[in-house]
Write an enzyme that holds these catalytic residues in place. Structure first.
Site, PDB file in Angstrom:
ATOM      1  N   GLY A   1       6.516  19.256   9.499  1.00 11.11           N
ATOM      2  CA  GLY A   1       7.621  18.657   8.764  1.00 11.11           C
ATOM      3  C   GLY A   1       8.952  18.909   9.433  1.00 11.11           C
ATOM      4  O   GLY A   1       9.023  19.238  10.623  1.00 11.11           O
TER       5      GLY A   1
ATOM      6  N   ASP B   1       2.227   0.090  -6.374  1.00 15.96           N
ATOM      7  CA  ASP B   1       2.517   1.053  -7.436  1.00 15.96           C
ATOM      8  C   ASP B   1       3.922   0.781  -7.969  1.00 15.96           C
ATOM      9  O   ASP B   1       4.777   0.244  -7.282  1.00 15.96           O
ATOM     10  CB  ASP B   1       2.332   2.505  -6.997  1.00 15.96           C
ATOM     11  CG  ASP B   1       3.204   2.916  -5.828  1.00 15.96           C
ATOM     12  OD1 ASP B   1       3.863   2.050  -5.233  1.00 15.96           O
ATOM     13  OD2 ASP B   1       3.219   4.109  -5.492  1.00 15.96           O
TER      14      ASP B   1
ATOM     15  N   ASP C   1       8.285   9.185   1.522  1.00 16.98           N
ATOM     16  CA  ASP C   1       9.087   9.091   0.302  1.00 16.98           C
ATOM     17  C   ASP C   1       9.701  10.455   0.024  1.00 16.98           C
ATOM     18  O   ASP C   1       9.032  11.481   0.171  1.00 16.98           O
ATOM     19  CB  ASP C   1       8.237   8.651  -0.884  1.00 16.98           C
ATOM     20  CG  ASP C   1       9.025   7.799  -1.874  1.00 16.98           C
ATOM     21  OD1 ASP C   1      10.189   8.153  -2.153  1.00 16.98           O
ATOM     22  OD2 ASP C   1       8.486   6.792  -2.367  1.00 16.98           O
TER      23      ASP C   1
ATOM     24  N   LYS D   1      16.738   5.317  -5.461  1.00 18.48           N
ATOM     25  CA  LYS D   1      16.569   4.196  -4.542  1.00 18.48           C
ATOM     26  C   LYS D   1      17.827   3.346  -4.468  1.00 18.48           C
ATOM     27  O   LYS D   1      18.524   3.140  -5.464  1.00 18.48           O
ATOM     28  CB  LYS D   1      15.399   3.316  -4.989  1.00 18.48           C
ATOM     29  CG  LYS D   1      14.042   3.806  -4.549  1.00 18.48           C
ATOM     30  CD  LYS D   1      12.982   2.746  -4.813  1.00 18.48           C
ATOM     31  CE  LYS D   1      11.633   3.149  -4.239  1.00 18.48           C
ATOM     32  NZ  LYS D   1      10.628   2.087  -4.422  1.00 18.48           N
TER      33      LYS D   1
ATOM     34  N   THR E   1       6.840  -7.836   3.355  1.00 21.93           N
ATOM     35  CA  THR E   1       6.689  -8.085   1.911  1.00 21.93           C
ATOM     36  C   THR E   1       7.066  -6.870   1.067  1.00 21.93           C
ATOM     37  O   THR E   1       6.661  -6.781  -0.086  1.00 21.93           O
ATOM     38  CB  THR E   1       5.240  -8.506   1.580  1.00 21.93           C
ATOM     39  OG1 THR E   1       4.345  -7.443   1.949  1.00 21.93           O
ATOM     40  CG2 THR E   1       4.854  -9.782   2.299  1.00 21.93           C
TER      41      THR E   1
ATOM     42  N   ASP F   1       3.979  -1.010   0.125  1.00 21.85           N
ATOM     43  CA  ASP F   1       4.096   0.416  -0.148  1.00 21.85           C
ATOM     44  C   ASP F   1       4.013   1.281   1.095  1.00 21.85           C
ATOM     45  O   ASP F   1       4.486   2.417   1.100  1.00 21.85           O
ATOM     46  CB  ASP F   1       3.007   0.838  -1.140  1.00 21.85           C
ATOM     47  CG  ASP F   1       3.123   0.093  -2.452  1.00 21.85           C
ATOM     48  OD1 ASP F   1       4.144   0.293  -3.136  1.00 21.85           O
ATOM     49  OD2 ASP F   1       2.225  -0.693  -2.787  1.00 21.85           O
TER      50      ASP F   1
ATOM     51  N   CYS G   1      12.803   8.507  -8.202  1.00 18.95           N
ATOM     52  CA  CYS G   1      12.901   7.167  -7.614  1.00 18.95           C
ATOM     53  C   CYS G   1      14.102   6.393  -8.124  1.00 18.95           C
ATOM     54  O   CYS G   1      14.380   5.287  -7.651  1.00 18.95           O
ATOM     55  CB  CYS G   1      11.609   6.396  -7.877  1.00 18.95           C
ATOM     56  SG  CYS G   1      10.237   6.982  -6.863  1.00 18.95           S
TER      57      CYS G   1
END
Length: 351
Positions: free
Chosen positions: A140, A228, A69, A21, A49, A52, A18
């Protein structure tokens, strides 16, 4: 037969986990015009907002949670990389209070650089986590990419009344964090081959632990908001709670759980570039107490990959929240702060 040793996975990525990002300030600039899009009434949670996942109501009893993600390698072991990426993606379903139902794999690999066996191990790692979560990978998409990329589209279900947004914290609430911090520090040390076997074991255990308490937490009436902690660090995701509820957040730094040895590694300079970018993006909204120095700031902004749930609940519910975490094996969960009414000055106070 080609006997060339394949490169370290982390050597192929400019940023891992992460920590990849886009910096929060840059992301806000990119997304500022998208809020003007029409929003159907069934869309219970969208991008307004920075929550997640998206949530779309299907009927009176069900709402669909949709999230995705993916990122570049944070570790060199392909199986572990797949496990971490999958755990991280599924976490956003749990963070909305939902139960995952299936996933789609997102795969971008430098096929002329990585052996097929290595790529296969990454996918196997992701599949193992989906089996643990009780869901199939139902499809996928794959591309030939310059850097290795793996992740999931994760779908889940939740009762519309049990959706827990990141914007519904209330003044007087207490904050509980489910996992210790320090994954970014560990990853920085690993990339420079300075993370020992014990540290690596702690890193993998933390990042491959599914945030399964989410649905049970959402059933507690006193739990008002859930999110999270991932790439923007504890400070960044606490600020999202504050902005969404138009409140302030106060963190008790001494109560924040840390992974073993993280403070020592950070003091030796093992800090990610994303930590500094995070502070640049939101540091003006943070007030640090006299005892909170540069080291603590680095840990507050440390990007977490597959980090813990951050719960905002009324004070009477704290024992129940901690009990849910304990039942699911989250022994490091701790009360770390509170929600204050809106006021002048910084939105996040850290003492």
């Amino acid at each position: 037969m080609n006997t060339t040793t394949p490169p370290r996975l982390t050597s192929l990525s400019h940023g891992g986990g992460c920590g990849c990002k886009i910096a929060p300030g840059v992301l806000s600039e990119i997304l500022k015009s998208t809020a003007a899009m029409p929003i159907p009434p069934q869309l219970l949670v969208g991008i307004e907002t920075a929550d997640d996942a998206a949530v779309y109501q299907l009927n009176d009893e069900q709402a669909l949670i949709a999230t995705t993600d993916f990122f570049m390698p944070i570790v060199d072991d392909p199986y572990d990389f797949g496990r971490i990426a999958a755990t991280n993606a599924i976490s956003d379903v749990y963070a909305m209070g939902g139960t995952p139902i299936m996933a789609l794999a997102l795969v971008g690999m430098p096929i002329n650089v990585l052996p097929a066996a290595t790529i296969g191990r990454i996918l196997e790692g992701g599949q193992s986590v989906c089996r643990e979560a009780g869901i199939p990978i139902a499809g996928g998409h794959t591309i030939d990419s310059v850097e290795p990329i793996y992740g999931l589209v994760a779908l889940g279900l939740v009762h519309p009344s049990r959706v827990r947004r990141n914007a519904d914290a209330r003044a007087g609430d207490r904050l509980v964090l489910g996992k210790p911090l320090g994954v970014g520090v560990y990853s920085a040390a690993l990339k420079k081959e300075q993370l020992d076997a014990e540290g690596y074991a702690h890193m993998i255990a933390n990042t491959t632990k599914l945030n399964t308490p989410g649905p049970a937490l959402a059933q507690l009436p006193g739990v008002h908001a859930l999110t999270d902690v991932t790439g923007f660090g504890l400070a960044g995701h606490a600020l999202e709670l504050a902005r969404g509820a138009n409140c302030r957040v106060k963190l008790d730094w001494s109560a924040v759980p840390l992974l073993p040895g993280v403070r020592e590694l950070a003091s030796q300079g093992f800090v990610t570039g994303a930590s500094g970018r995070n502070w640049q993006g939101y540091g003006s909204e943070v007030q640090l107490g006299a005892s909170v120095g540069e080291l603590e700031r680095a840990l507050l902004t440390d990007p977490q990959t597959s980090g813990g749930l951050l719960v905002s609940c009324d004070a009477a519910s704290v024992p129940d929240v901690l009990a849910v975490f304990r039942r699911h094996g989250f022994d490091d969960a701790a009360e770390i702060g509170e929600i204050l009414p809106a006021g002048q000055g910084a939105r996040l106070l850290v003492d």
